[in-house]
Write an enzyme that holds these catalytic residues in place. Structure first.
Site, short mmCIF file in Angstrom:
data_model
loop_
_atom_site.label_atom_id
_atom_site.label_comp_id
_atom_site.label_asym_id
_atom_site.label_seq_id
_atom_site.Cartn_x
_atom_site.Cartn_y
_atom_site.Cartn_z
N ASN A 1 55.92 69.92 35.14
CA ASN A 1 56.10 68.75 34.27
C ASN A 1 54.89 68.42 33.41
O ASN A 1 55.05 67.96 32.28
CB ASN A 1 56.60 67.54 35.07
N CYS B 1 55.81 62.27 37.55
CA CYS B 1 55.96 61.84 38.95
C CYS B 1 55.74 60.35 39.10
O CYS B 1 56.30 59.72 39.99
CB CYS B 1 54.98 62.61 39.82
P1 NAD Z 1 59.11 72.20 42.98
O1 NAD Z 1 58.74 71.68 44.30
O2 NAD Z 1 60.48 72.71 42.77
O3 NAD Z 1 58.16 73.40 42.54
C1 NAD Z 1 56.75 73.25 42.48
C2 NAD Z 1 56.09 74.59 42.69
O4 NAD Z 1 56.35 75.04 44.02
C3 NAD Z 1 56.59 75.68 41.76
O5 NAD Z 1 55.48 76.47 41.36
C4 NAD Z 1 57.53 76.48 42.65
O6 NAD Z 1 57.69 77.82 42.26
C5 NAD Z 1 56.83 76.38 43.98
N1 NAD Z 1 57.69 76.55 45.15
C6 NAD Z 1 59.00 76.23 45.29
N2 NAD Z 1 59.43 76.54 46.53
C7 NAD Z 1 58.37 77.07 47.20
C8 NAD Z 1 58.19 77.57 48.51
N3 NAD Z 1 59.18 77.59 49.42
N4 NAD Z 1 56.97 78.03 48.86
C9 NAD Z 1 55.95 78.00 47.98
N5 NAD Z 1 56.06 77.55 46.70
C10 NAD Z 1 57.27 77.07 46.32
O7 NAD Z 1 58.77 71.03 41.94
P2 NAD Z 1 59.04 71.01 40.37
O8 NAD Z 1 60.51 70.89 40.15
O9 NAD Z 1 58.28 72.12 39.74
O10 NAD Z 1 58.33 69.65 39.96
C11 NAD Z 1 58.93 68.40 39.98
C12 NAD Z 1 58.58 67.67 41.25
O11 NAD Z 1 57.17 67.52 41.35
C13 NAD Z 1 59.12 66.26 41.32
O12 NAD Z 1 59.59 66.00 42.61
C14 NAD Z 1 57.90 65.39 41.04
O13 NAD Z 1 57.97 64.10 41.54
C15 NAD Z 1 56.83 66.19 41.69
N6 NAD Z 1 55.53 65.84 41.15
C16 NAD Z 1 54.69 65.06 41.92
C17 NAD Z 1 53.45 64.68 41.41
C18 NAD Z 1 52.52 63.81 42.22
O14 NAD Z 1 51.36 63.69 41.84
N7 NAD Z 1 52.96 63.19 43.31
C19 NAD Z 1 53.06 65.11 40.14
C20 NAD Z 1 53.94 65.90 39.39
C21 NAD Z 1 55.17 66.26 39.92
#
Ligand code: NAD
Length: 472
Positions: A141, A274
Site C-alpha cells: 500500500n 493501515c
Molecule cells: P498481506 O499480509 O497479504 O501481504 C504482506 C506481505 O506478506 C506480502 O509481501 C506477501 O507476499 C507476504 N506474505 C503473505 N503471506 C505470507 C506468508 N504465509 N509467509 C510470508 N510472507 C507472506 O498484506 P497486504 O495485502 O500486502 O497489505 C495490506 C494489509 O497490510 C492490511 O491489512 C493493512 O492494514 C496492513 N498494513 C498495516 C500497517 C501497519 O502499520 N499496521 C501498514 C500498512 C499495511
C-alpha cells in the site's frame, strides 16, 4: 537481487497492462540471499558508526536525487496519485534513512555503579549490538515508505537485511537496491527476493533458519502464519498489522476540520492506508451535518489517471482486491445500510476500462455487529454512526479485535485526555490524523501488531542489549 527461472507479471492497477515480468525467487535464491546477508554482517556491524551514518545519508540523498524514478515506479505498480507519492511516500522513504542514521549516533545506553556482596565496587554498562540477519516482509500500500521504515533502522543498527516486497509492487524496492549500491553500501548488506507469500518466497524467507528476526507489515492473518514460522528457532518478530480504526467526532469539534481530515482518513490512497478510518462515530446533534460534509467531500474527489496532477483518487491495487471491496459494498446493502454516496464502479475513459477503479463510498444505518463495521475492508469507504454519550462511544470504539489507531475530535481538553486514555490503540490522534513525528512509538495494540517501531523504540527490535558487569 536474487531471481529464479519462474516469472510473474507486474500488472498496472490503472489499466490492466502488463508492465513487465518479475523473477520469482526460488528456495535456493532465498538461501543465497540469506547467506549473502550473513557473510556481509560482520564487516557491516564493525564499520565505524560515523561511516555507517554517512552511507545511510548517502542513500537518502540518492532516493531524493531519483525522486522522479521512484514516483514513476510507485504510480505504475500501486496506482497511487503521483502527487501523493511525491509528497508522502518517497520523501518519507528518504527521511527513514536520515532519522535512524542520526538517532543511533545520539542514543545513550545505561550504566549502574554497584557494590558487590563482598563490599567491593563494580560497574555495569550496556552494549547495543546488531540482532543479525533481518527478514523484512512488506505490503503493497505504501511500498517505499513502509519498506524503508524497517530497512533504515535495521541497517543503522548494524544488521543486514533480506527484503521481500509485495508481489504487487516489486519496482520501488528494486530501485532502492540500485540506490543503496550506488551509495557505496557493501554488497550483501541489502538483499531483495521477489515473489509471493504462502508457498513461495515470503514463506521460505521467514522459515529460513539463517534469519535472526522477522519484521513484517501486512494483514493480521499473515502475521499469524509468519509468527508460526518464526517460532521455529525462537526468532523474534516485529509486526504492524491490520486495523479497523475508529474516528469519534463530538458535537463541540471544529466540524469543517473534522470533515476535511476524516475524508482524507477514509479515502486517501483509495482507502489503502493501515491508519485509515472505516468507522466514524458522530455525536447525534451534529450527525446530519457531518454526513452531509463527508458526502460533499467524497463527491468532490477527482478520480483519474495517477499521473494527472488533478487526480485525487487512483484505482485500488488490483482487480482481485476490488472484487473483495465490492463484495463488502454488496454486503452493506444486503445488511440494510443506507447508501449516502458511491457504492459502485465509476465511469472512466475507455483506455482505463481494465483498471481497478472504484467509487468512494459512505454508508449509515448499520448495526455495530455488521461485517462492514467489524472487518478491515481496505477500500475508500466508511460507515458513519451516531452516538449519544462518551462512555457509550468508548465501548463501541473498543469493541474490536484490532487496536491500531483512533482519531478523536473535540475542543474539550479534559475530554480529549480522557478519551486518549480510554481508547485501546497504539496511536491516538486528537483533532488530527496521520500527523507523524518519526521519533514517536508507532504500532498497534491487540491484534494490530506486536512491538513498536519509531525513534528509539525501533532499536529495541533491531538491536540486542548486552549487559557488561566489571568488578573493580
Ligand atoms: P498481506 O499480509 O497479504 O501481504 C504482506 C506481505 O506478506 C506480502 O509481501 C506477501 O507476499 C507476504 N506474505 C503473505 N503471506 C505470507 C506468508 N504465509 N509467509 C510470508 N510472507 C507472506 O498484506 P497486504 O495485502 O500486502 O497489505 C495490506 C494489509 O497490510 C492490511 O491489512 C493493512 O492494514 C496492513 N498494513 C498495516 C500497517 C501497519 O502499520 N499496521 C501498514 C500498512 C499495511
Amino acid at each position: 537481487m536474487a531471481g529464479g527461472a519462474r516469472r510473474f507479471p507486474n500488472i498496472s492497477p490503472q489499466d490492466g497492462r502488463v508492465l513487465g515480468h518479475v523473477h520469482e525467487a526460488t528456495r535456493e535464491d532465498v538461501d543465497a540471499a540469506v547467506r549473502a546477508a550473513r557473510h556481509a554482517l560482520p564487516a557491516w556491524a564493525a564499520l565505524p558508526q560515523d561511516e555507517r551514518v554517512r552511507l545511510l545519508h548517502a542513500v537518502a540523498d540518492g532516493i531524493m536525487a531519483r525522486i522522479d524514478d521512484f514516483v514513476a515506479a510507485e504510480v505504475a505498480d500501486n496506482g497511487m496519485p503521483a502527487a501523493f507519492a511525491r509528497r508522502v511516500d518517497v520523501p518519507r522513504g528518504a527521511a527513514n534513512f536520515r532519522i535512524f542514521a542520526d538517532l543511533v549516533r545520539n542514543v545513550p545506553t545505561e550504566s549502574f555503579a554497584m557494590t558487590a556482596p563482598d563490599g567491593s565496587p563494580a560497574m555495569n554498562y550496556t552494549l547495543r549490538t546488531p540482532r543479525g540477519v533481518i527478514a523484512v516482509v512488506c505490503p503493497w500500500n505504501l511500498p517505499l515508505l513502509l519498506t524503508t521504515w524497517k530497512v533504515g533502522p535495521a541497517l543503522a543498527c548494524g544488521n543486514t537485511v533480506v527484503v521481500k516486497p509485495s508481489e504487487e509492487t516489486p519496482t520501488a524496492t528494486a530501485l532502492l537496491a540500485d540506490v543503496i549500491a550506488a551509495a557505496g553500501i557493501p554488497a550483501g548488506v541489502f538483499n531483495v527476493v521477489q515473489g509471493f507469500g504462502a508457498g513461495s518466497t515470503g514463506e521460505w524467507l521467514t522459515q529460513h533458519p539463517g534469519v535472526d528476526g522477522v519484521t513484517f507489515t501486512g494483514e493480521t492473518a499473515t502475521g499469524e502464519a509468519i509468527m508460526a514460522a518464526a517460532a521455529k528457532g525462537v526468532r523474534p518478530v516485529s509486526f504492524e498489522l491490520g486495523g479497523k480504526n475508529p474516528a469519534i467526532v463530538f458535537a463541540d469539534a471544529d466540524l469543517d476540520r473534522a470533515v476535511a481530515t476524516l475524508a482524507r482518513a477514509a479515502f486517501e490512497n483509495c482507502g489503502q492506508v493501515c491508519l485509515g478510518t472505516e468507522r466514524i462515530y458522530v455525536e447525534r446533534p451534529v450527525f446530519d451535518r457531518f454526513v452531509a460534509g463527508m458526502k460533499a467531500a467524497a463527491e468532490a474527489l477527482v478520480i483519474g489517471r495517477s499521473d494527472d496532477p488533478a487526480t485525487m483518487l487512483g484505482p485500488l491495487i488490483s482487480i482481485g482486491h476490488r472484487d473483495k471491496v465490492l463484495g463488502y459494498y454488496a454486503r452493506a446493502l444486503a445488511d440494510g445500510a443506507t447508501l449516502v454516496t458511491g457504492g459502485g464502479i465509476p465511469e472512466v475513459d475507455a483506455a482505463l476500462a481494465k483498471g481497478a477503479w472504484i467509487e468512494p463510498t459512505i454508508w449509515t444505518g448499520l448495526p455495530d455487529t455488521s461485517a462492514i463495521c467489524r472487518e478491515e475492508i481496505f477500500g475508500p469507504c466508511c460507515h458513519i454512526a451516531p452516538f449519544d454519550a462518551e462512555d457509550e462511544v468508548v465501548g463501541r470504539a473498543n469493541d474490536t479485535p484490532y487496536g491500531l489507531c483512533a482519531s478523536i475530535w473535540t475542543r474539550d481538553l479534559a475530554r480529549a485526555h480522557r478519551m486518549a486514555a480510554a481508547v485501546e490503540v497504539g496511536i491516538c490522534w486528537i483533532n488530527s490524523w496521520f500527523l507523524r513525528d518519526l521519533r514517536t512509538a508507532f504500532g498497534g495494540a491487540k491484534q494490530s501488531g506486536i512491538g513498536r517501531e519509531g525513534g528509539v523504540h525501533s532499536l529495541e527490535f533491531y538491536s540486542e542489549l548486552r549487559n557488561v558487569c566489571i568488578a573493580l
